[in-house]
Design an enzyme around this catalytic site. Structure first.
Site, PDB file in Angstrom:
ATOM      1  N   ASP A  76      33.039 -80.855   5.065  1.00 40.53           N
ATOM      2  CA  ASP A  76      31.671 -80.592   5.507  1.00 40.53           C
ATOM      3  C   ASP A  76      31.606 -79.568   6.637  1.00 40.53           C
ATOM      4  O   ASP A  76      30.809 -78.630   6.608  1.00 40.53           O
ATOM      5  CB  ASP A  76      30.992 -81.888   5.956  1.00 40.53           C
ATOM      6  CG  ASP A  76      30.574 -82.778   4.795  1.00 40.53           C
ATOM      7  OD1 ASP A  76      30.351 -82.237   3.688  1.00 40.53           O
ATOM      8  OD2 ASP A  76      30.472 -84.005   4.985  1.00 40.53           O
ATOM      9  N   LYS A 111      31.926 -92.718   2.958  1.00 41.95           N
ATOM     10  CA  LYS A 111      32.769 -91.736   3.643  1.00 41.95           C
ATOM     11  C   LYS A 111      33.716 -92.353   4.675  1.00 41.95           C
ATOM     12  O   LYS A 111      34.785 -91.796   4.932  1.00 41.95           O
ATOM     13  CB  LYS A 111      31.898 -90.671   4.310  1.00 41.95           C
ATOM     14  CG  LYS A 111      31.251 -89.712   3.330  1.00 41.95           C
ATOM     15  CD  LYS A 111      30.554 -88.570   4.060  1.00 41.95           C
ATOM     16  CE  LYS A 111      29.975 -87.567   3.075  1.00 41.95           C
ATOM     17  NZ  LYS A 111      29.379 -86.397   3.768  1.00 41.95           N
TER      18      LYS A 111
END
Length: 279
Positions: free
Chosen positions: A103, A67
């Site tokens: 997210d 990420k």
């Protein structure tokens, strides 16, 4: 009919539910979509990125451990993802890569669907990993005050640098003190997850709080934290809603399709729940 090629990368990746979620969305919308999981190790990101360009991917999702590293391969990065310092969604347009992070939006949407608004609330965030950083940034963006508890505050420097965030050591005493004055408790650690031997050592921090409790763990369906919360009359939710909603935002980015996000989330919670919780 437009055809979309998408995927998810990570190491490990065999456990991922992303192909099932995105395939269900495409079927529900009557779209032609291929979504596949790719085991990409550290050091193989550049190779995979070139492959996505050559094979005309619409985009791909990113999970552990890539990420942060994927940001080095982007042509552009969404401001929110840059503030998070992590990307979980990459859109490819004419060979150019743009990074996003869905997210935080996924958690926010899941809370809202359960009648809980994070806006201007007091959030107690347990854990300081990648998911926690995204959740923290979203909370700050909607005016919340955030207290982050982690076992090693020195490793939470990225949180401590943000206005509106207090970082403290994760301990029973501090948990009790902070839980008394919070509106939402979010577990962003793997504690209580199926297959993980560690769990919370003490639930007494729940005794004197009225907070809603959100555990981003989604398997088992009811974690120990959720059960102990409900035993005390608190509202408690697992992380399947966050998983689904972050995927919905990513799917919208990949395809540009417009649809009712709330209706899609309800549909997916039913369908994916059958896969996750039916043995």
């Amino acid at each position: 009919m437009n055809s979309y090629r998408m995927g998810v990368i990570g190491d490990p990746i065999a456990h991922t539910l992303s192909p099932a979620i995105h395939t269900k969305m495409a079927e529900h919308l009557g779209l032609c979509c291929e979504y596949t999981a790719h085991h990409v190790k550290r050091g193989e990101l550049g190779q995979f990125v070139e492959r996505t360009k050559a094979e005309n991917f619409a985009g791909f999702n990113v999970t552990i451990p890539h990420k942060k590293d994927i940001m080095d391969f982007l042509d552009e990065c969404d401001p929110y993802a840059r503030k998070c310092g992590a990307v979980n969604t990459v859109k490819i347009t004419d060979g150019k890569l743009k990074g996003y992070n869905t997210d935080g939006d996924g958690l926010y949407a899941s809370l809202k669907q359960n009648g809980i608004l994070m806006d201007r609330s007091r959030v107690l965030l347990l854990g300081a990993g990648g998911a926690a950083l995204s959740i923290c940034q979203k909370a700050l963006d909607v005016g919340a005050k955030v207290t982050v508890l982690c076992r090693s505050p020195k490793k939470a420097a990225a949180f401590a640098e943000k206005d509106g965030v207090t970082v403290r050591e994760l301990s029973p005493t501090v948990q009790k003190e902070c839980a008394k004055v919070t509106d939402i408790i979010i577990n962003a650690t793997p504690l209580g997850m199926e297959g993980i031997p560690d769990d919370f050592w003490d639930f007494s921090f729940l005794d004197e709080t009225k907070a809603a409790v959100y555990d981003i763990v989604y398997k088992p369906a009811e974690t120990s934290l959720m059960r102990e919360s409900r035993n005390r009359g608190l509202r408690a939710f697992n992380g399947l809603g966050m998983l689904i909603n972050q995927a919905i935002y990513a799917f919208s980015i990949f395809t540009g399709q417009e649809f009712d996000f709330g209706e899609m989330a309800s549909y997916l919670e039913r369908e994916i729940g059958k896969i996750v919780y039916t043995k």
